[in-house]
Design a protein around this motif. Structure first.
Motif, PDB file in Angstrom:
ATOM      1  N   ARG A  33      70.207   2.086 -46.972  1.00 52.49           N
ATOM      2  CA  ARG A  33      68.699   1.449 -46.998  1.00 52.49           C
ATOM      3  C   ARG A  33      68.998  -0.093 -47.432  1.00 52.49           C
ATOM      4  NH1 ARG A  33      62.706   4.217 -44.099  1.00 52.49           N
ATOM      5  NH2 ARG A  33      62.448   3.141 -44.561  1.00 52.49           N
ATOM      6  N   GLN A  34      69.497  -0.421 -48.201  1.00 54.87           N
ATOM      7  CA  GLN A  34      69.457  -0.712 -49.865  1.00 54.87           C
ATOM      8  C   GLN A  34      69.165  -2.442 -49.528  1.00 54.87           C
ATOM      9  OE1 GLN A  34      74.131  -1.446 -51.088  1.00 54.87           O
ATOM     10  NE2 GLN A  34      74.389  -0.788 -48.959  1.00 54.87           N
ATOM     11  N   ASP A  35      69.124  -3.028 -47.945  1.00 56.63           N
ATOM     12  CA  ASP A  35      68.224  -4.102 -47.790  1.00 56.63           C
ATOM     13  C   ASP A  35      67.128  -4.180 -48.387  1.00 56.63           C
ATOM     14  OD1 ASP A  35      68.216  -2.631 -45.415  1.00 56.63           O
ATOM     15  OD2 ASP A  35      67.788  -3.952 -44.512  1.00 56.63           O
ATOM     16  N   GLU A  36      66.241  -3.099 -48.298  1.00 54.25           N
ATOM     17  CA  GLU A  36      64.777  -2.853 -49.067  1.00 54.25           C
ATOM     18  C   GLU A  36      64.809  -2.599 -50.557  1.00 54.25           C
ATOM     19  OE1 GLU A  36      63.051   0.652 -47.294  1.00 54.25           O
ATOM     20  OE2 GLU A  36      64.403   0.243 -44.528  1.00 54.25           O
ATOM     21  N   LEU A  37      65.295  -3.037 -51.155  1.00 52.53           N
ATOM     22  CA  LEU A  37      65.851  -3.238 -53.337  1.00 52.53           C
ATOM     23  C   LEU A  37      66.008  -3.900 -53.557  1.00 52.53           C
ATOM     24  CD1 LEU A  37      67.753   0.557 -53.779  1.00 52.53           C
ATOM     25  CD2 LEU A  37      65.398  -0.171 -53.701  1.00 52.53           C
ATOM     26  N   PRO A  38      65.165  -4.657 -53.497  1.00 48.85           N
ATOM     27  CA  PRO A  38      64.739  -6.351 -54.512  1.00 48.85           C
ATOM     28  C   PRO A  38      65.866  -6.164 -55.393  1.00 48.85           C
ATOM     29  CG  PRO A  38      63.149  -6.155 -53.840  1.00 48.85           C
ATOM     30  CD  PRO A  38      63.828  -4.761 -53.358  1.00 48.85           C
ATOM     31  N   LEU A  39      66.410  -7.162 -55.944  1.00 52.38           N
ATOM     32  CA  LEU A  39      67.061  -7.708 -57.052  1.00 52.38           C
ATOM     33  C   LEU A  39      66.355  -8.710 -58.175  1.00 52.38           C
ATOM     34  CD1 LEU A  39      70.915  -8.840 -56.316  1.00 52.38           C
ATOM     35  CD2 LEU A  39      69.810  -6.200 -57.041  1.00 52.38           C
ATOM     36  N   SER A  40      66.280  -8.508 -59.195  1.00 52.35           N
ATOM     37  CA  SER A  40      65.039  -8.770 -59.634  1.00 52.35           C
ATOM     38  C   SER A  40      66.255 -10.543 -60.039  1.00 52.35           C
ATOM     39  CB  SER A  40      64.751  -8.768 -61.009  1.00 52.35           C
ATOM     40  OG  SER A  40      66.273  -8.370 -61.933  1.00 52.35           O
ATOM     41  N   ASP A  41      65.111 -11.342 -60.374  1.00 49.20           N
ATOM     42  CA  ASP A  41      65.784 -12.376 -60.799  1.00 49.20           C
ATOM     43  C   ASP A  41      66.361 -12.691 -62.082  1.00 49.20           C
ATOM     44  OD1 ASP A  41      63.837 -14.164 -58.955  1.00 49.20           O
ATOM     45  OD2 ASP A  41      62.859 -14.644 -60.434  1.00 49.20           O
ATOM     46  N   ALA A  42      66.745 -11.388 -62.553  1.00 49.95           N
ATOM     47  CA  ALA A  42      68.128 -11.509 -64.110  1.00 49.95           C
ATOM     48  C   ALA A  42      69.287 -10.802 -63.490  1.00 49.95           C
ATOM     49  CB  ALA A  42      67.328 -10.194 -65.175  1.00 49.95           C
ATOM     50  N   GLN A  43      68.715 -10.019 -61.942  1.00 48.45           N
ATOM     51  CA  GLN A  43      70.056  -9.233 -61.552  1.00 48.45           C
ATOM     52  C   GLN A  43      70.570 -10.687 -60.688  1.00 48.45           C
ATOM     53  OE1 GLN A  43      67.750  -5.787 -59.432  1.00 48.45           O
ATOM     54  NE2 GLN A  43      68.886  -4.802 -60.551  1.00 48.45           N
ATOM     55  N   LYS A  44      69.951 -11.192 -60.384  1.00 48.53           N
ATOM     56  CA  LYS A  44      70.045 -12.529 -59.067  1.00 48.53           C
ATOM     57  C   LYS A  44      70.976 -12.879 -60.048  1.00 48.53           C
ATOM     58  CE  LYS A  44      67.170 -12.373 -55.653  1.00 48.53           C
ATOM     59  NZ  LYS A  44      65.948 -12.600 -55.510  1.00 48.53           N
ATOM     60  N   GLN A  45      70.711 -13.100 -61.626  1.00 46.06           N
ATOM     61  CA  GLN A  45      71.146 -14.142 -62.618  1.00 46.06           C
ATOM     62  C   GLN A  45      72.390 -14.107 -62.922  1.00 46.06           C
ATOM     63  OE1 GLN A  45      68.736 -15.463 -66.009  1.00 46.06           O
ATOM     64  NE2 GLN A  45      69.970 -17.586 -66.558  1.00 46.06           N
ATOM     65  N   GLU A  46      72.674 -12.328 -63.438  1.00 49.96           N
ATOM     66  CA  GLU A  46      73.247 -12.065 -64.237  1.00 49.96           C
ATOM     67  C   GLU A  46      74.746 -11.963 -62.460  1.00 49.96           C
ATOM     68  OE1 GLU A  46      76.539  -9.799 -66.886  1.00 49.96           O
ATOM     69  OE2 GLU A  46      74.254 -10.671 -66.936  1.00 49.96           O
ATOM     70  N   LEU A  47      74.405 -11.479 -61.715  1.00 51.23           N
ATOM     71  CA  LEU A  47      75.860 -11.720 -60.597  1.00 51.23           C
ATOM     72  C   LEU A  47      76.186 -13.279 -60.038  1.00 51.23           C
ATOM     73  CD1 LEU A  47      73.887  -9.308 -57.650  1.00 51.23           C
ATOM     74  CD2 LEU A  47      76.022  -8.960 -59.560  1.00 51.23           C
ATOM     75  N   ASP A  48      75.144 -13.875 -59.954  1.00 44.52           N
ATOM     76  CA  ASP A  48      75.612 -15.630 -60.497  1.00 44.52           C
ATOM     77  C   ASP A  48      76.408 -15.590 -61.236  1.00 44.52           C
ATOM     78  OD1 ASP A  48      74.160 -15.642 -57.675  1.00 44.52           O
ATOM     79  OD2 ASP A  48      71.939 -16.639 -58.535  1.00 44.52           O
ATOM     80  N   GLN A  49      76.390 -15.242 -62.594  1.00 45.82           N
ATOM     81  CA  GLN A  49      77.113 -15.815 -63.796  1.00 45.82           C
ATOM     82  C   GLN A  49      77.854 -15.275 -63.955  1.00 45.82           C
ATOM     83  OE1 GLN A  49      74.433 -14.807 -66.899  1.00 45.82           O
ATOM     84  NE2 GLN A  49      73.248 -16.352 -67.131  1.00 45.82           N
ATOM     85  N   ARG A  50      77.896 -13.527 -62.875  1.00 46.52           N
ATOM     86  CA  ARG A  50      79.652 -13.096 -62.864  1.00 46.52           C
ATOM     87  C   ARG A  50      81.102 -13.710 -62.024  1.00 46.52           C
ATOM     88  NH1 ARG A  50      78.723  -6.718 -63.814  1.00 46.52           N
ATOM     89  NH2 ARG A  50      77.182  -6.701 -65.953  1.00 46.52           N
ATOM     90  N   LEU A  51      79.921 -14.207 -60.970  1.00 48.10           N
ATOM     91  CA  LEU A  51      80.894 -14.846 -59.776  1.00 48.10           C
ATOM     92  C   LEU A  51      81.451 -16.372 -60.187  1.00 48.10           C
ATOM     93  CD1 LEU A  51      81.397 -14.951 -56.396  1.00 48.10           C
ATOM     94  CD2 LEU A  51      79.261 -16.003 -56.584  1.00 48.10           C
ATOM     95  N   GLU A  52      80.544 -16.758 -60.871  1.00 46.29           N
ATOM     96  CA  GLU A  52      80.588 -18.015 -61.118  1.00 46.29           C
ATOM     97  C   GLU A  52      82.500 -17.762 -62.145  1.00 46.29           C
ATOM     98  OE1 GLU A  52      79.664 -21.971 -64.315  1.00 46.29           O
ATOM     99  OE2 GLU A  52      78.001 -20.727 -62.846  1.00 46.29           O
ATOM    100  N   ARG A  53      82.683 -16.720 -63.130  1.00 44.36           N
ATOM    101  CA  ARG A  53      83.098 -17.059 -63.743  1.00 44.36           C
ATOM    102  C   ARG A  53      84.643 -16.447 -63.235  1.00 44.36           C
ATOM    103  NH1 ARG A  53      79.552 -14.599 -67.733  1.00 44.36           N
ATOM    104  NH2 ARG A  53      80.063 -12.488 -66.861  1.00 44.36           N
ATOM    105  N   TYR A  54      84.293 -15.513 -62.177  1.00 41.93           N
ATOM    106  CA  TYR A  54      85.484 -14.947 -61.223  1.00 41.93           C
ATOM    107  C   TYR A  54      86.583 -16.045 -60.867  1.00 41.93           C
ATOM    108  CZ  TYR A  54      88.120 -13.517 -57.493  1.00 41.93           C
ATOM    109  OH  TYR A  54      89.018 -13.429 -56.301  1.00 41.93           O
ATOM    110  N   GLN A  55      85.272 -17.331 -59.890  1.00 46.20           N
ATOM    111  CA  GLN A  55      85.742 -18.024 -59.654  1.00 46.20           C
ATOM    112  C   GLN A  55      86.731 -18.765 -60.256  1.00 46.20           C
ATOM    113  OE1 GLN A  55      81.548 -19.334 -57.324  1.00 46.20           O
ATOM    114  NE2 GLN A  55      82.511 -18.412 -55.420  1.00 46.20           N
ATOM    115  N   GLN A  56      85.877 -19.165 -61.884  1.00 46.86           N
ATOM    116  CA  GLN A  56      86.967 -20.196 -62.652  1.00 46.86           C
ATOM    117  C   GLN A  56      88.353 -20.050 -62.419  1.00 46.86           C
ATOM    118  OE1 GLN A  56      84.104 -20.712 -65.689  1.00 46.86           O
ATOM    119  NE2 GLN A  56      82.602 -22.523 -65.063  1.00 46.86           N
ATOM    120  N   ASP A  57      88.103 -18.410 -62.780  1.00 43.50           N
ATOM    121  CA  ASP A  57      89.545 -17.922 -63.227  1.00 43.50           C
ATOM    122  C   ASP A  57      89.789 -15.996 -62.560  1.00 43.50           C
ATOM    123  OD1 ASP A  57      91.998 -16.715 -63.916  1.00 43.50           O
ATOM    124  OD2 ASP A  57      91.625 -17.028 -66.153  1.00 43.50           O
TER     125      ASP A  57
END
Length: 75
Positions: A33-57
């Motif tokens: 039921r992990q869809d019931e565990l929302p991410l915090s804004d800080a977690q979302k921001q960290e994931l976005d940054q990691r995805l962006e770094r991965y997409q760059q290289d």
């Protein structure tokens, strides 16, 4: 969350193997039921940054095999 002393006593009476199984079962019930565990804004921001770094290289990171080897888990 309320404190359940009876539950603690019952858990303490379980064998180590039974407690490990209980922990695994509990984790499985959460992950189902992990869809019931929302991410915090800080977690979302960290994931976005990691995805962006991965997409760059995409080659900048380490493979799982390389990580295991560095940690001494490879044979």
């Amino acid at each position: 969350m309320s404190n359940h002393p009876l539950l603690k006593i019952e858990i303490a009476q379980l064998s180590i193997a039974e407690r490990i199984q209980l922990a695994e079962d509990l984790w499985d019930s959460i992950s189902e039921r992990q869809d019931e565990l929302p991410l915090s804004d800080a977690q979302k921001q960290e994931l976005d940054q990691r995805l962006e770094r991965y997409q760059q290289d995409p080659t900048a990171g380490s493979t799982w095999e390389a990580v295991k080897q560095r940690l001494g888990f490879s044979q």
